[in-house]
Enzyme design. Structure first.
Site: not given
Length: 269
Positions: A212, A246
């Site tokens: 991210k 995840r």
């Protein structure tokens, strides 16, 4: 080893996801990548047909269905044993995916869309409820909170109550604080530091930080250089009690979490 974590491998069949957009839109490429993640030890494959990166535009539910259903059907045929997750906020997509062989719902909108709770109750599958401020198109437009941890806790209390009132089995519920979904880097860090607080609600917690943009801000790393940062957060989250991870990089994450498990459980003798 009796492990206490679950790795969810990310499979984006979209042209515009932030990390791998366009790489797996082709049916065969998607299947090859899923096979690779299964071989690396993924416990669940999470299949999404709509990009939820910051600023992403909506796609029609039919387009989502067209993207995900053929992949789910093919994977279910080849791997009847592997749990398949549908990453969607739309009830029609959820139902079509579950009919095609999916066995898990991963919803960034926490079953707030019309008909979503009803689908989850009808199919009686595990559901991950995620917190997000705003929508993918607007969520990073100056997100603000008085207390981000308390806001997320309050949101989960409301959503869990709504789901249970609708008939959803509480044993099916998983919570995801939504790192990067309507949060600044400071908000993200505060939530990661308080995973143990979220765990006090009594539900499994999923963490999704893989590759991210926070790692661009904190480490000045491009998308393909964010593995080390992602692994550091995964290990910290594990020690805080996170249950589901995840990720894009399955093998490396499994190694880190397996070693973390050995360190905590002392099972190597």
């Amino acid at each position: 080893m009796n492990k206490d974590f679950n790795i969810m491998g990310v499979l984006n069949v979209t042209p515009d996801s932030f990390s791998d957009g366009g790489r797996f839109v082709d049916h065969e490429s998607a299947l090859i990548h899923a096979e690779s993640m299964i071989a690396e030890g993924a416990d669940i494959i999470d299949i999404g047909g709509e990009s939820t990166r910051p600023g992403a535009a909506d796609v029609s539910q039919q387009e989502e269905i067209n993207r995900v259903v053929p992949v789910i059907k093919a994977l279910r045929e080849r791997h009847p044993e592997i749990p398949l997750s549908i990453d969607s906020r739309h009830s029609e997509v959820m139902a079509a995916a579950l009919d095609a062989g999916a066995t898990f719902i991963n919803d960034i909108h926490a079953l707030q869309s019309v008909g979503a709770i009803e689908v989850a109750v009808e199919y009686d599958v595990p559901v991950c409820l995620m917190h997000m401020q705003g929508t993918p198109a607007t969520m990073q437009d100056n997100p603000q909170y008085d207390n981000v941890v308390q806001t997320v806790l309050d949101f989960f209390e409301q959503r869990v109550e709504a789901c249970m009132r609708a008939g959803l089995d509480p044993d099916r519920i998983i919570l995801d604080p939504g790192i990067g979904f309507g949060k600044t880097v400071a908000h993200n860090m505060r939530l990661i530091q308080n995973i143990s607080t979220l765990k006090q609600m009594g539900f499994p917690v999923m963490i999704g930080v893989s590759r991210k943009s926070m790692f661009q801000t904190l480490l000045n790393r491009s998308v393909d250089q964010r593995l080390a940062g992602s692994l550091a957060v995964a290990q910290f989250a594990y020690f805080q009690g996170a249950d589901y991870f995840r990720v894009h990089d399955v093998a490396a994450t499994r190694d880190v979490l397996t070693m973390s498990h050995y360190l905590v459980q002392n099972e190597t003798d």
